[in-house]
Scaffold this motif. Structure first.
Motif: not given
Length: 146
Positions: A108-112, A82-97, A128-134
């Motif tokens: 983002r996952v760091e692949v040694p 779990r420590a090899s990956g980082a999650l970043s959440l962004e919301c377009s409005a406040s409050p988020c939902l 090698v950094p691997v990143e995906a966004a949704r």
């Protein structure tokens, strides 16, 4: 004694030498590309599941916890810690939902690189950094959630 007698068997030795020189890097490349592909699968699935967990949650805090758990599951399914990956959440409005608002997740996952000693990793960043966004949208007709 014929002239070819001292050379007998040298072709086999040369073949084995060349095969080792070519096969070892090829096997290393296949193993490395397999780990990078596994990280791509993990990051893509984690981003998708994190957005889904967030937009269906009862609150932003519960959604963040669920999204973090979803990322952990997706990473461990592909053999990463779990420590090899980082999650970043962004919301377009406040409050988020807010109904109709967008929620974006970036994983983002760091692949040694495999089979390298830790001493070498200290000198040069060998990953090698691997990143995906949704991005997902909260239900337009739902009640606002904190």
């Amino acid at each position: 004694m014929t002239t070819g007698e001292p050379e007998r068997g040298s072709a086999m030795v040369e073949f084995l030498g060349v095969a080792l020189i070519l096969l070892i890097p090829l096997v290393y490349l296949v193993v490395t590309l397999g780990r990078v592909q596994a990280a791509a699968f993990a990051a893509e699935g984690a981003a998708k599941d994190a957005v889904r967990a967030m937009v269906t949650a009862e609150s932003s805090a519960a959604g963040e916890a669920r999204a973090d758990a979803a990322v952990g599951i997706a990473l461990t399914d592909q053999g990463f810690e779990r420590a090899s990956g980082a999650l970043s959440l962004e919301c377009s409005a406040s409050p988020c939902l807010t109904p109709g608002g967008a929620v974006s997740a970036v994983v983002r996952v760091e692949v040694p690189l495999p089979l390298l000693p830790d001493a070498v990793r200290g000198w040069v960043p060998l990953s090698v950094p691997v990143e995906a966004a949704r991005t997902g949208t909260t239900d337009r007709y739902a009640q606002p959630r904190p």
